[in-house]
Design a protein around this motif. Structure first.
Motif, PDB file in Angstrom:
ATOM      1  N   ASN A  37      -9.659   0.504  -0.111  1.00 53.38           N
ATOM      2  CA  ASN A  37      -8.793   1.444  -0.523  1.00 53.38           C
ATOM      3  C   ASN A  37      -9.702   2.703  -0.885  1.00 53.38           C
ATOM      4  OD1 ASN A  37      -7.020   3.176  -2.120  1.00 53.38           O
ATOM      5  ND2 ASN A  37      -6.428   1.718  -3.403  1.00 53.38           N
ATOM      6  N   VAL A  61      -2.363  -3.126  -3.360  1.00 53.99           N
ATOM      7  CA  VAL A  61      -2.486  -4.471  -4.030  1.00 53.99           C
ATOM      8  C   VAL A  61      -2.232  -5.581  -3.189  1.00 53.99           C
ATOM      9  CG1 VAL A  61      -1.118  -5.881  -5.876  1.00 53.99           C
ATOM     10  CG2 VAL A  61      -1.273  -3.347  -6.038  1.00 53.99           C
ATOM     11  N   GLN A 104     -11.024  -8.350  -8.004  1.00 51.25           N
ATOM     12  CA  GLN A 104     -11.762  -7.452  -7.336  1.00 51.25           C
ATOM     13  C   GLN A 104     -11.875  -7.271  -6.004  1.00 51.25           C
ATOM     14  OE1 GLN A 104     -14.493  -5.926 -10.173  1.00 51.25           O
ATOM     15  NE2 GLN A 104     -15.094  -4.234  -8.638  1.00 51.25           N
ATOM     16  N   VAL A 143      -3.119 -10.718  -8.881  1.00 41.89           N
ATOM     17  CA  VAL A 143      -3.052  -9.831  -8.044  1.00 41.89           C
ATOM     18  C   VAL A 143      -4.701  -9.596  -7.582  1.00 41.89           C
ATOM     19  CG1 VAL A 143      -1.240  -8.604  -8.993  1.00 41.89           C
ATOM     20  CG2 VAL A 143      -3.294  -7.902 -10.049  1.00 41.89           C
ATOM     21  N   ARG A 155      -7.462   2.708 -15.111  1.00 38.83           N
ATOM     22  CA  ARG A 155      -6.829   1.666 -14.099  1.00 38.83           C
ATOM     23  C   ARG A 155      -6.347   2.799 -12.832  1.00 38.83           C
ATOM     24  NH1 ARG A 155      -5.493  -4.062 -16.355  1.00 38.83           N
ATOM     25  NH2 ARG A 155      -7.776  -4.424 -17.287  1.00 38.83           N
ATOM     26  N   TRP A 178      -5.590   1.810  -9.138  1.00 37.06           N
ATOM     27  CA  TRP A 178      -5.587   0.290  -8.911  1.00 37.06           C
ATOM     28  C   TRP A 178      -4.305  -0.281  -8.395  1.00 37.06           C
ATOM     29  CZ3 TRP A 178      -8.022  -2.927 -13.135  1.00 37.06           C
ATOM     30  CH2 TRP A 178      -9.493  -2.474 -13.418  1.00 37.06           C
ATOM     31  N   SER A 179      -3.360   0.286  -8.507  1.00 31.26           N
ATOM     32  CA  SER A 179      -1.895   0.068  -8.244  1.00 31.26           C
ATOM     33  C   SER A 179      -1.631   0.470  -6.594  1.00 31.26           C
ATOM     34  CB  SER A 179      -0.820  -0.001  -8.994  1.00 31.26           C
ATOM     35  OG  SER A 179      -0.461   1.565  -9.076  1.00 31.26           O
ATOM     36  N   SER A 180      -2.281   1.373  -5.876  1.00 33.40           N
ATOM     37  CA  SER A 180      -2.110   1.840  -4.737  1.00 33.40           C
ATOM     38  C   SER A 180      -2.158   1.097  -3.656  1.00 33.40           C
ATOM     39  CB  SER A 180      -2.691   3.077  -4.578  1.00 33.40           C
ATOM     40  OG  SER A 180      -4.283   3.081  -4.656  1.00 33.40           O
ATOM     41  N   VAL A 196      -7.232  -6.111  -6.578  1.00 31.91           N
ATOM     42  CA  VAL A 196      -7.103  -4.698  -6.270  1.00 31.91           C
ATOM     43  C   VAL A 196      -8.554  -4.148  -6.265  1.00 31.91           C
ATOM     44  CG1 VAL A 196      -4.843  -4.496  -7.426  1.00 31.91           C
ATOM     45  CG2 VAL A 196      -7.096  -4.225  -8.822  1.00 31.91           C
ATOM     46  N   GLN A 216     -10.905  -1.839  -8.058  1.00 35.77           N
ATOM     47  CA  GLN A 216     -10.873  -1.606  -9.457  1.00 35.77           C
ATOM     48  C   GLN A 216     -11.571  -0.263  -9.523  1.00 35.77           C
ATOM     49  OE1 GLN A 216     -11.830  -4.823 -12.142  1.00 35.77           O
ATOM     50  NE2 GLN A 216     -10.511  -6.212 -10.739  1.00 35.77           N
ATOM     51  N   CYS A 234       0.805  -1.370   0.160  1.00 32.03           N
ATOM     52  CA  CYS A 234       0.103   0.041   0.004  1.00 32.03           C
ATOM     53  C   CYS A 234       0.815   1.207   0.015  1.00 32.03           C
ATOM     54  CB  CYS A 234      -1.090   0.209   1.117  1.00 32.03           C
ATOM     55  SG  CYS A 234      -0.345   0.278   2.866  1.00 32.03           S
ATOM     56  N   TRP A 260      -1.031  -9.041  -3.644  1.00 29.89           N
ATOM     57  CA  TRP A 260      -0.094  -9.817  -4.454  1.00 29.89           C
ATOM     58  C   TRP A 260      -0.225 -10.976  -4.143  1.00 29.89           C
ATOM     59  CZ3 TRP A 260       2.647  -8.076  -8.730  1.00 29.89           C
ATOM     60  CH2 TRP A 260       3.011  -6.798  -8.926  1.00 29.89           C
TER      61      TRP A 260
END
Length: 228
Positions: A179, A135, A173, A103, A128, A131-133, A105, A107, A80, A137
């Motif tokens: 988030n 994850v 998702q 992954v 997107r 989205w990567s803030s 996330v 969305q 994060c 994994w």
């Protein structure tokens, strides 16, 4: 089993990192190890070799994608941004792990209406976004074997932040409560947050000291200070 949680670290936001870490440790009912992604350390180990990107809004814009490598391509891990505050138990997030996904996330369908964000950095709009803030994994997923040091250090931001090495059905998702973009979602219409994300700027920055949920952040900050 200990769970690794990686947090993006930025020179300008050390206190945000510390309070984020404190909130994770305070609310977690399972063993976790919190690890900062510090560029100086990653560079000294020759894991991160990208030149400084003037368009990057944080020092961890690209280093977040090192997580599968750092986790030895095994098990699950969480990343994060440092401008998060966890108000619910992260074990509830970890229970959502789906081994068929590379992954998982939130969305978001997110289009910010401001041209700048914290510290005056430009606000870049792209598919997107955010989205990567955060994850979850699946570091051992076969598709994540592609996330090599070479990829992280050479691929474009567009490619990485859109998870372009994955098929769409490999991206799981998560509920947006994990988030919760504080400038985008609203209670009670959108539910209730489990992890606050101060996307536009947090209370540790003077111009955002009265941002939404700043009272909660300050309470954690005071507890963190008292615990030192």
């Amino acid at each position: 089993m200990t769970n690794n949680i990686y947090i993006g670290w930025d020179t300008k936001q050390d206190i945000a990192y510390e309070v984020c870490k404190y909130s994770l440790l305070k609310t977690s009912s399972v063993p976790i190890v919190v690890k900062p992604l510090k560029l100086t350390e990653l560079r000294s180990k020759q894991l991160y070799t990208r030149p400084i990107d003037p368009l990057s809004s944080t020092e961890f814009t690209f280093s977040r994608f090192l997580v599968p490598y750092l986790n030895n391509y095994t098990g699950w891990a969480v990343f994060c941004d440092c401008d998060f505050l966890w108000v619910d138990d992260i074990s509830d997030l970890l229970k959502l792990k789906d081994d068929t996904k590379a992954v998982m996330v939130v969305q978001h369908d997110y289009t910010p209406n401001k041209a700048t964000k914290m510290h005056g950095e430009s606000q870049h709009i792209y598919p997107r976004k955010n989205w990567s803030s955060m994850v979850l994994w699946n570091c051992g997923h076969p598709s994540n074997k592609q996330v090599t040091l070479d990829m992280v250090n050479n691929e474009t931001g567009q490619y990485l932040h859109r998870f372009s090495w994955l098929k769409d059905d490999e991206i799981g998702q998560l509920d947006h409560k994990w988030n919760w973009l504080t400038d985008w979602y609203n209670e009670p219409k959108d539910g209730k947050p489990s992890a606050l994300h101060f996307t536009m700027g947090g209370p540790w920055i003077n111009t955002y000291k009265d941002a939404k949920y700043s009272d909660i952040w300050r309470r954690y900050f005071e507890e963190y200070n008292s615990s030192r």
